[in-house]
Design a protein around this motif. Structure first.
Motif, mmCIF file in Angstrom:
data_model
loop_
_atom_site.group_PDB
_atom_site.id
_atom_site.type_symbol
_atom_site.label_atom_id
_atom_site.label_comp_id
_atom_site.label_asym_id
_atom_site.label_seq_id
_atom_site.Cartn_x
_atom_site.Cartn_y
_atom_site.Cartn_z
ATOM 1 N N ASP A 79 3.170 4.915 -6.573
ATOM 2 C CA ASP A 79 1.832 4.792 -7.048
ATOM 3 C C ASP A 79 2.002 5.392 -8.509
ATOM 4 O O ASP A 79 2.599 6.182 -8.780
ATOM 5 C CB ASP A 79 0.909 5.619 -6.188
ATOM 6 N N ILE A 80 0.892 4.415 -9.312
ATOM 7 C CA ILE A 80 0.786 5.162 -10.710
ATOM 8 C C ILE A 80 -0.689 5.272 -10.997
ATOM 9 O O ILE A 80 -1.417 4.464 -10.175
ATOM 10 C CB ILE A 80 1.386 4.362 -11.742
ATOM 11 N N GLN A 81 -0.935 5.853 -11.857
ATOM 12 C CA GLN A 81 -2.283 6.169 -12.328
ATOM 13 C C GLN A 81 -2.438 5.245 -13.638
ATOM 14 O O GLN A 81 -1.765 5.368 -14.568
ATOM 15 C CB GLN A 81 -2.866 7.347 -12.576
ATOM 16 N N ILE A 82 -3.558 4.306 -13.844
ATOM 17 C CA ILE A 82 -3.730 3.608 -14.899
ATOM 18 C C ILE A 82 -5.104 4.176 -15.442
ATOM 19 O O ILE A 82 -6.206 4.124 -14.791
ATOM 20 C CB ILE A 82 -3.885 2.001 -14.670
ATOM 21 N N THR A 83 -5.122 4.588 -16.937
ATOM 22 C CA THR A 83 -6.342 5.165 -17.292
ATOM 23 C C THR A 83 -6.682 4.511 -18.623
ATOM 24 O O THR A 83 -5.906 4.122 -19.593
ATOM 25 C CB THR A 83 -6.189 6.524 -17.540
ATOM 26 N N THR A 84 -7.967 4.158 -18.685
ATOM 27 C CA THR A 84 -8.769 3.729 -20.048
ATOM 28 C C THR A 84 -9.687 4.499 -20.442
ATOM 29 O O THR A 84 -9.859 5.749 -19.658
ATOM 30 C CB THR A 84 -9.021 2.275 -20.016
ATOM 31 N N ARG A 85 -10.296 4.316 -21.532
ATOM 32 C CA ARG A 85 -11.590 4.854 -22.083
ATOM 33 C C ARG A 85 -12.709 5.019 -21.021
ATOM 34 O O ARG A 85 -13.682 5.646 -21.256
ATOM 35 C CB ARG A 85 -11.570 4.579 -23.349
ATOM 36 N N ARG A 86 -12.554 3.953 -20.130
ATOM 37 C CA ARG A 86 -13.764 3.769 -19.158
ATOM 38 C C ARG A 86 -13.636 4.175 -17.720
ATOM 39 O O ARG A 86 -14.344 4.319 -16.967
ATOM 40 C CB ARG A 86 -14.107 2.397 -19.087
ATOM 41 N N GLY A 87 -12.447 4.507 -17.253
ATOM 42 C CA GLY A 87 -12.013 4.745 -15.993
ATOM 43 C C GLY A 87 -10.434 4.920 -15.499
ATOM 44 O O GLY A 87 -9.590 4.743 -16.517
ATOM 45 N N SER A 88 -10.470 5.098 -14.556
ATOM 46 C CA SER A 88 -8.931 5.233 -13.694
ATOM 47 C C SER A 88 -8.700 4.643 -12.698
ATOM 48 O O SER A 88 -9.817 4.622 -11.845
ATOM 49 C CB SER A 88 -8.573 6.884 -13.971
ATOM 50 N N ILE A 89 -7.564 4.226 -12.177
ATOM 51 C CA ILE A 89 -7.309 3.435 -10.893
ATOM 52 C C ILE A 89 -5.871 3.662 -10.555
ATOM 53 O O ILE A 89 -5.183 4.157 -11.473
ATOM 54 C CB ILE A 89 -7.620 2.053 -10.695
ATOM 55 N N THR A 90 -5.476 3.977 -9.205
ATOM 56 C CA THR A 90 -4.188 4.217 -8.771
ATOM 57 C C THR A 90 -3.572 2.996 -7.956
ATOM 58 O O THR A 90 -4.497 2.354 -7.228
ATOM 59 C CB THR A 90 -4.275 5.315 -7.706
ATOM 60 N N LEU A 91 -2.641 2.414 -8.403
ATOM 61 C CA LEU A 91 -2.099 1.391 -7.763
ATOM 62 C C LEU A 91 -0.459 1.417 -7.513
ATOM 63 O O LEU A 91 0.127 2.384 -8.315
ATOM 64 C CB LEU A 91 -2.354 0.086 -8.851
ATOM 65 N N THR A 92 -0.032 0.533 -6.667
ATOM 66 C CA THR A 92 1.469 0.688 -6.486
ATOM 67 C C THR A 92 2.107 -0.100 -7.438
ATOM 68 O O THR A 92 1.637 -1.120 -7.904
ATOM 69 C CB THR A 92 1.788 -0.300 -4.840
ATOM 70 N N PHE A 132 -11.941 -8.967 -21.518
ATOM 71 C CA PHE A 132 -11.544 -8.229 -20.302
ATOM 72 C C PHE A 132 -10.013 -8.564 -20.230
ATOM 73 O O PHE A 132 -9.539 -7.954 -19.048
ATOM 74 C CB PHE A 132 -12.112 -9.157 -19.136
ATOM 75 N N LYS A 133 -9.261 -9.243 -21.129
ATOM 76 C CA LYS A 133 -7.865 -9.368 -20.893
ATOM 77 C C LYS A 133 -6.821 -8.543 -21.858
ATOM 78 O O LYS A 133 -5.786 -8.666 -21.819
ATOM 79 C CB LYS A 133 -7.481 -11.005 -21.400
ATOM 80 N N TYR A 134 -7.551 -7.383 -22.456
ATOM 81 C CA TYR A 134 -6.885 -6.726 -23.406
ATOM 82 C C TYR A 134 -7.771 -5.345 -23.467
ATOM 83 O O TYR A 134 -8.776 -5.423 -23.664
ATOM 84 C CB TYR A 134 -6.613 -7.200 -24.765
ATOM 85 N N ALA A 135 -6.761 -4.197 -23.047
ATOM 86 C CA ALA A 135 -7.505 -2.793 -23.364
ATOM 87 C C ALA A 135 -6.343 -1.863 -23.399
ATOM 88 O O ALA A 135 -5.350 -2.090 -22.872
ATOM 89 C CB ALA A 135 -8.252 -2.456 -22.029
ATOM 90 N N ALA A 136 -6.637 -0.963 -24.239
ATOM 91 C CA ALA A 136 -5.623 0.100 -24.460
ATOM 92 C C ALA A 136 -5.759 0.986 -23.141
ATOM 93 O O ALA A 136 -6.854 1.322 -22.390
ATOM 94 C CB ALA A 136 -5.844 0.748 -25.775
ATOM 95 N N CYS A 137 -4.444 1.263 -22.654
ATOM 96 C CA CYS A 137 -4.603 2.437 -21.569
ATOM 97 C C CYS A 137 -3.382 3.166 -21.444
ATOM 98 O O CYS A 137 -2.171 3.313 -22.428
ATOM 99 C CB CYS A 137 -4.433 1.556 -20.001
ATOM 100 N N ARG A 138 -3.314 4.349 -20.716
ATOM 101 C CA ARG A 138 -1.937 5.013 -20.545
ATOM 102 C C ARG A 138 -1.897 5.069 -18.927
ATOM 103 O O ARG A 138 -2.575 4.675 -18.213
ATOM 104 C CB ARG A 138 -2.494 6.705 -21.118
ATOM 105 N N LEU A 139 -0.430 5.151 -18.661
ATOM 106 C CA LEU A 139 0.213 5.401 -17.468
ATOM 107 C C LEU A 139 0.867 6.479 -17.117
ATOM 108 O O LEU A 139 1.230 7.516 -17.980
ATOM 109 C CB LEU A 139 1.254 4.362 -17.221
ATOM 110 N N SER A 140 0.711 7.078 -15.852
ATOM 111 C CA SER A 140 1.225 8.151 -15.353
ATOM 112 C C SER A 140 1.817 8.214 -13.965
ATOM 113 O O SER A 140 0.910 7.437 -13.155
ATOM 114 C CB SER A 140 0.292 9.349 -15.615
ATOM 115 N N PRO A 141 2.567 8.952 -13.473
ATOM 116 C CA PRO A 141 2.872 8.870 -12.048
ATOM 117 C C PRO A 141 1.697 9.429 -11.310
ATOM 118 O O PRO A 141 0.997 10.392 -11.817
ATOM 119 C CB PRO A 141 4.186 9.660 -11.775
ATOM 120 N N ALA A 142 1.360 8.901 -9.903
ATOM 121 C CA ALA A 142 0.132 9.476 -9.310
ATOM 122 C C ALA A 142 0.405 10.676 -8.443
ATOM 123 O O ALA A 142 1.680 10.887 -8.044
ATOM 124 C CB ALA A 142 -0.378 8.065 -8.512
#
Length: 142
Positions: A79-92, A132-142
């Motif tokens: 699982d990784i966490q994807i975070t943008t300036r608007r929120g965060s979700i965790t996905l495989t 909706f097709k482009y946003a800056a994000c950061r990734l981290s292990p969940a």
């Protein structure tokens, strides 16, 4: 066949792409893009009800180049966490040889994955289409 213009000929107008509303930076160095999977299209309203299609792709995943997974120290299936300036979700995380380094793809046909919590609602100044097709994000292990 003719175009509905005087003389019946098409008129082409060159255009230059605009830079993204939200470019990557040190805090958000990865490009997030969203889209459809082969098995699920539109919003998944019909395809997610198809047992055959839903069994083939039952949950959303984050698709990344293998080098991105290595850089984060995770493997496909973690699982990784994807975070943008608007929120965060965790996905495989899922390794995908077709993904470019510096990008992550998230399908949007999964309400439980909530990809649009992350996307940028900024409108194109001409077409009034949300970015909706482009946003800056950061990734981290969940």
């Amino acid at each position: 066949n003719a175009f509905p213009r005087a003389g019946g000929r098409a008129r082409f107008s060159p255009t230059r792409p605009l830079p993204p509303d939200e470019p990557v930076d040190e805090a958000y160095p990865i490009v997030l893009t969203t889209g459809r999977l082969l098995e699920h299209w539109h919003t998944g309203a019909m395809t997610r009800r198809s047992r055959v299609l839903d069994e083939r792709e039952p949950e959303a995943a984050a698709y990344l180049a293998p080098a991105e997974l290595d850089r984060m120290g995770v493997t496909s299936g973690n699982d990784i966490q994807i975070t943008t300036r608007r929120g965060s979700i965790t996905l495989t995380a899922r390794a995908d040889q077709t993904m470019l380094e510096g990008m992550v793809f998230v399908p949007f046909a999964f309400v439980e994955a909530a990809a649009n919590l992350l996307t940028n609602p900024a409108l194109d100044p001409f077409g009034k289409i949300p970015e909706f097709k482009y946003a800056a994000c950061r990734l981290s292990p969940a």
